[in-house]
Design a protein around this motif. Structure first.
Motif, PDB file in Angstrom:
ATOM      1  N   GLY A 127       0.767  -1.210  -0.048  1.00 39.61           N
ATOM      2  CA  GLY A 127      -0.188   0.078  -0.085  1.00 39.61           C
ATOM      3  C   GLY A 127       0.898   0.940   0.062  1.00 39.61           C
ATOM      4  N   THR A 136      -4.729   1.715   0.127  1.00 45.48           N
ATOM      5  CA  THR A 136      -4.548   0.210  -0.304  1.00 45.48           C
ATOM      6  C   THR A 136      -5.051   0.029  -1.526  1.00 45.48           C
ATOM      7  N   GLU A 137      -5.863   1.097  -2.219  1.00 43.85           N
ATOM      8  CA  GLU A 137      -6.547   0.875  -3.519  1.00 43.85           C
ATOM      9  C   GLU A 137      -6.510   2.223  -4.146  1.00 43.85           C
ATOM     10  N   ASN A 138      -6.004   2.271  -5.249  1.00 43.70           N
ATOM     11  CA  ASN A 138      -6.019   3.235  -6.522  1.00 43.70           C
ATOM     12  C   ASN A 138      -5.701   2.443  -7.818  1.00 43.70           C
ATOM     13  N   ASN A 142      -4.099  -1.194  -8.402  1.00 38.96           N
ATOM     14  CA  ASN A 142      -4.534  -2.043  -8.981  1.00 38.96           C
ATOM     15  C   ASN A 142      -4.007  -2.840 -10.305  1.00 38.96           C
ATOM     16  N   ARG A 145      -1.310  -4.959  -9.444  1.00 44.52           N
ATOM     17  CA  ARG A 145      -1.786  -6.392  -9.000  1.00 44.52           C
ATOM     18  C   ARG A 145      -2.412  -7.237 -10.273  1.00 44.52           C
TER      19      ARG A 145
END
Length: 273
Positions: A127, A136-138, A142, A145
């Motif tokens: 993150g 932890t998310e953008n 993503n 990942r």
């Protein structure tokens, strides 16, 4: 790539955090504290620098950590290789001074590497820390990942095409989250020809070697995004765009590499606050 040898003396199945320090990072103490808080509490920890100053010396003294000074060639790649050379364990993490390592990082790294004696390296999901906020998310996270899907199956992560597939659209491996298996990796591990993409360059060379890239999908590192980081400075002077194109041309014909680079360069905006 420089001439490398895998021969070295180390303690098997042991782990070291080698912290590369420079300047006067206000985040250095937080990084050290995250390493000292590892759940297995078995890792060696030391500082290495080519820019010794009172800030770094006093921090090393406060935490009772060894401090090694690189008096040879400096620069990011040379500094990382120097820090690596000061470790005497089989498993080595080049810890970035601004980043935070979650408590189970070292335990998981050692466990996964012990489970695969042919592994080249271990790395994790991550993150970001932006100011005081953990993200932890953008879009960038993503996409990375998604790019790592080809090696999520550990039984197949030794295949060359899979290792190269995760690198063909960009550097999907989070450099601070990497632990090297010194028994299998070249020595020194990092290529030093590039200033921005030396990690991507290194992973590309290693992807051609026998052995697996072990990816842990758990978020075990927080990478700090701030204006003083080396990555942010390289983006500002467009050096990174030049090196991105050079790297993409290792995977794609030049015209296609240019198209991918234009799309990839938009992602570097994620390193701006």
């Amino acid at each position: 790539m420089p001439n490398m040898s895998t021969a070295q003396s180390f303690t098997r199945n042991r782990h070291t955090f080698a912290i590369c320090a420079y300047g006067e990072s206000p985040y250095l103490a937080e990084c050290i504290e995250s390493l000292r808080a590892q759940s297995d509490n078995c890792s060696d920890i030391f500082l290495a620098t080519s820019t010794p100053n009172d800030w770094i010396r006093s921090t090393a003294e406060r935490y009772d950590l060894p401090l090694y000074i690189n008096e040879g060639d400096s620069g990011i790649g040379n500094d990382w290789n120097f820090a690596y050379s000061m470790a005497h364990t089989q498993y080595i993490t080049i810890a970035h001074q601004d980043d935070i390592y979650l408590p189970d990082y070292a335990k998981n790294a050692v466990h996964e590497l012990n489970s695969d004696p042919y592994a080249l390296l271990f790395f994790t999901n991550y993150g970001e820390v932006r100011g005081k906020k953990v993200v932890t998310e953008n879009t960038l996270l993503n996409v990375k990942r998604l790019l790592l899907k080809p090696i999520e199956n550990k039984q197949k992560s030794h295949k060359t095409w899979r290792k190269r597939a995760i690198l063909r659209f960009g550097s999907s491996i989070c450099c601070p989250s990497v632990t090297f298996n010194a028994e299998r990796c070249p020595r020194p591990p990092f290529t030093a020809q590039m200033s921005s993409n030396l990690d991507w360059d290194t992973w590309e060379h290693m992807s051609r070697l026998d052995g697996s890239f072990i990816y842990d999908k758990r978020i075990l590192v927080y990478h700090r995004i701030h204006e003083g980081s080396a990555t942010s400075k390289l983006i500002a002077n467009n050096k990174r765009n030049e090196e991105d194109l050079l790297m993409l041309q290792r995977f794609w014909p030049r015209p296609l590499a240019r198209l991918i680079e234009r799309a990839y360069s938009r992602g570097t905006a994620s390193n701006e606050l």
